[in-house]
Design a protein around this motif. Structure first.
Motif, PDB file in Angstrom:
ATOM      1  N   THR A  42      20.496 -31.347  35.204  1.00 17.19           N
ATOM      2  CA  THR A  42      19.882 -31.526  33.743  1.00 17.19           C
ATOM      3  C   THR A  42      19.666 -30.106  33.036  1.00 17.19           C
ATOM      4  O   THR A  42      19.972 -29.300  33.705  1.00 17.19           O
ATOM      5  CB  THR A  42      18.526 -32.228  33.834  1.00 17.19           C
ATOM      6  N   ILE A  43      19.294 -30.277  31.792  1.00 21.06           N
ATOM      7  CA  ILE A  43      18.936 -29.239  30.998  1.00 21.06           C
ATOM      8  C   ILE A  43      17.841 -28.685  31.048  1.00 21.06           C
ATOM      9  O   ILE A  43      16.633 -29.713  31.176  1.00 21.06           O
ATOM     10  CB  ILE A  43      19.776 -29.443  29.648  1.00 21.06           C
ATOM     11  N   ASP A  44      17.426 -27.388  31.013  1.00 16.68           N
ATOM     12  CA  ASP A  44      15.960 -27.039  30.961  1.00 16.68           C
ATOM     13  C   ASP A  44      15.539 -26.679  29.611  1.00 16.68           C
ATOM     14  O   ASP A  44      14.309 -26.111  29.307  1.00 16.68           O
ATOM     15  CB  ASP A  44      15.940 -25.731  31.774  1.00 16.68           C
ATOM     16  N   ALA A  45      16.081 -27.464  28.510  1.00 20.56           N
ATOM     17  CA  ALA A  45      15.512 -27.300  27.105  1.00 20.56           C
ATOM     18  C   ALA A  45      14.206 -27.991  26.973  1.00 20.56           C
ATOM     19  O   ALA A  45      14.140 -28.925  27.753  1.00 20.56           O
ATOM     20  CB  ALA A  45      16.590 -27.750  26.156  1.00 20.56           C
ATOM     21  N   LEU A  46      13.437 -27.438  26.235  1.00 21.16           N
ATOM     22  CA  LEU A  46      12.172 -28.196  25.808  1.00 21.16           C
ATOM     23  C   LEU A  46      12.025 -28.838  24.665  1.00 21.16           C
ATOM     24  O   LEU A  46      12.666 -28.230  23.624  1.00 21.16           O
ATOM     25  CB  LEU A  46      10.942 -27.121  25.881  1.00 21.16           C
ATOM     26  N   ASP A  47      11.533 -30.085  24.594  1.00 19.67           N
ATOM     27  CA  ASP A  47      11.204 -30.730  23.104  1.00 19.67           C
ATOM     28  C   ASP A  47      10.357 -29.612  22.243  1.00 19.67           C
ATOM     29  O   ASP A  47       9.471 -29.043  22.844  1.00 19.67           O
ATOM     30  CB  ASP A  47      10.468 -32.016  23.558  1.00 19.67           C
ATOM     31  N   PRO A  48      10.738 -29.481  21.097  1.00 17.13           N
ATOM     32  CA  PRO A  48      10.030 -28.379  20.213  1.00 17.13           C
ATOM     33  C   PRO A  48       8.599 -28.789  20.109  1.00 17.13           C
ATOM     34  O   PRO A  48       7.932 -27.981  19.943  1.00 17.13           O
ATOM     35  CB  PRO A  48      10.853 -28.471  18.968  1.00 17.13           C
ATOM     36  N   ARG A  49       8.093 -30.078  19.890  1.00 12.52           N
ATOM     37  CA  ARG A  49       7.027 -30.246  19.695  1.00 12.52           C
ATOM     38  C   ARG A  49       5.925 -30.580  21.053  1.00 12.52           C
ATOM     39  O   ARG A  49       4.978 -29.860  21.106  1.00 12.52           O
ATOM     40  CB  ARG A  49       6.671 -31.683  18.872  1.00 12.52           C
ATOM     41  N   SER A  50       6.470 -31.306  21.673  1.00 16.26           N
ATOM     42  CA  SER A  50       5.764 -31.545  22.929  1.00 16.26           C
ATOM     43  C   SER A  50       5.966 -30.687  24.038  1.00 16.26           C
ATOM     44  O   SER A  50       5.105 -30.584  25.082  1.00 16.26           O
ATOM     45  CB  SER A  50       6.079 -32.861  23.675  1.00 16.26           C
TER      46      SER A  50
ATOM     47  N   ILE B 228       8.096 -30.909  26.572  1.00 24.89           N
ATOM     48  CA  ILE B 228       8.393 -31.427  27.587  1.00 24.89           C
ATOM     49  C   ILE B 228       9.957 -31.104  27.941  1.00 24.89           C
ATOM     50  O   ILE B 228      10.736 -31.230  26.871  1.00 24.89           O
ATOM     51  CB  ILE B 228       8.448 -33.103  27.449  1.00 24.89           C
ATOM     52  N   PRO B 229      10.232 -31.100  29.205  1.00 20.91           N
ATOM     53  CA  PRO B 229      11.726 -30.653  29.541  1.00 20.91           C
ATOM     54  C   PRO B 229      12.598 -32.118  28.955  1.00 20.91           C
ATOM     55  O   PRO B 229      12.024 -33.171  29.327  1.00 20.91           O
ATOM     56  CB  PRO B 229      11.617 -30.594  30.814  1.00 20.91           C
ATOM     57  N   GLU B 230      13.724 -31.887  28.899  1.00 22.17           N
ATOM     58  CA  GLU B 230      14.554 -32.648  28.199  1.00 22.17           C
ATOM     59  C   GLU B 230      15.354 -33.309  29.434  1.00 22.17           C
ATOM     60  O   GLU B 230      16.714 -33.485  29.502  1.00 22.17           O
ATOM     61  CB  GLU B 230      15.628 -32.283  27.122  1.00 22.17           C
ATOM     62  N   TYR B 231      14.664 -33.863  30.582  1.00 21.62           N
ATOM     63  CA  TYR B 231      15.314 -34.116  31.742  1.00 21.62           C
ATOM     64  C   TYR B 231      16.146 -35.496  31.591  1.00 21.62           C
ATOM     65  O   TYR B 231      16.902 -35.940  32.308  1.00 21.62           O
ATOM     66  CB  TYR B 231      14.165 -34.295  32.890  1.00 21.62           C
ATOM     67  N   LYS B 232      15.550 -36.131  30.702  1.00 20.46           N
ATOM     68  CA  LYS B 232      15.957 -37.467  30.487  1.00 20.46           C
ATOM     69  C   LYS B 232      17.517 -37.759  29.779  1.00 20.46           C
ATOM     70  O   LYS B 232      18.098 -38.879  29.793  1.00 20.46           O
ATOM     71  CB  LYS B 232      14.867 -38.617  30.006  1.00 20.46           C
ATOM     72  N   VAL B 233      17.884 -36.941  29.273  1.00 17.51           N
ATOM     73  CA  VAL B 233      19.354 -36.945  28.739  1.00 17.51           C
ATOM     74  C   VAL B 233      19.772 -35.391  28.661  1.00 17.51           C
ATOM     75  O   VAL B 233      19.271 -34.798  28.382  1.00 17.51           O
ATOM     76  CB  VAL B 233      19.141 -37.441  27.292  1.00 17.51           C
TER      77      VAL B 233
END
Length: 179
Positions: free
Chosen positions: A113-121, A123-128
């Motif tokens: 998965t990607i280690d990008a973070l949601d800009p607001r929360s 939270i890692p974008e593990y789910k997609v």
């Protein structure tokens, strides 16, 4: 916990996933839990009954991809690839594949998965993340469960770790049935 006693919803603007889809990576990979190994598996993969119930990860794929249950399927993302046995089910969308994440490398779904973070929360974008699936020769071996320093291995949990079969649909969802 607001003075008016009501919930206050936050409006969030939708944005596409950080990992863009393409002709090379047309599918969504999502990861998640199994009932037997609800958290990381560090403790549950030491219990023979739970290892027997869900001995290894698998990839859920829609029948439209042309795989049969148990076929070795390579899941490929921009971060690498891993090979899992197929669990063919109509319970998943044709544009999505699912892999449970309770096992370490080389079968660690979250390593794909990607280690990008949601800009607001944040939270890692593990789910997609963007992915593709392709036929492979054999499934990756599941590493042995962890053992505490100075403790013996748990021999009853080592039996199923090379089992190449996926669970049945009901087992993947939390029951102990095997076909």
């Amino acid at each position: 916990y607001h003075p008016d006693g009501k919930i206050h919803l936050q409006v969030v603007e939708w944005h596409p996933p950080m990992d863009p889809y393409s002709e090379e990576y047309p599918l969504s990979l999502t990861t998640g839990r199994t009932v037997a190994h609800f958290l990381s598996g560090n403790q549950t993969r030491r219990l023979g009954a739970l290892v027997e119930q869900t001995p290894r990860p698998w990839v859920e794929v829609h029948p439209s991809h042309g795989f049969r249950n148990g076929d070795p399927v390579r899941v490929v993302t921009r971060r690498g690839s891993e090979v899992f046995p197929a669990l063919v089910t109509e319970a998943i969308r044709p544009d999505t594949v699912f892999v449970p994440y309770h096992w370490p490398v080389p079968t660690a779904a979250n390593a794909l998965t990607i280690d990008a973070l949601d800009p607001r929360s944040k939270i890692p974008e593990y789910k997609v993340c963007a992915a593709r699936v392709e036929a492979a020769e054999r499934v990756d071996e599941v590493p042995a469960p962890p053992t505490a320093p100075g403790r013996p291995a748990y021999p009853e949990t080592q039996v199923s770790r090379t089992d190449p079969l996926p669970p049945t649909s009901p087992q993947g969802r939390g029951t102990a049935e095997r076909s």
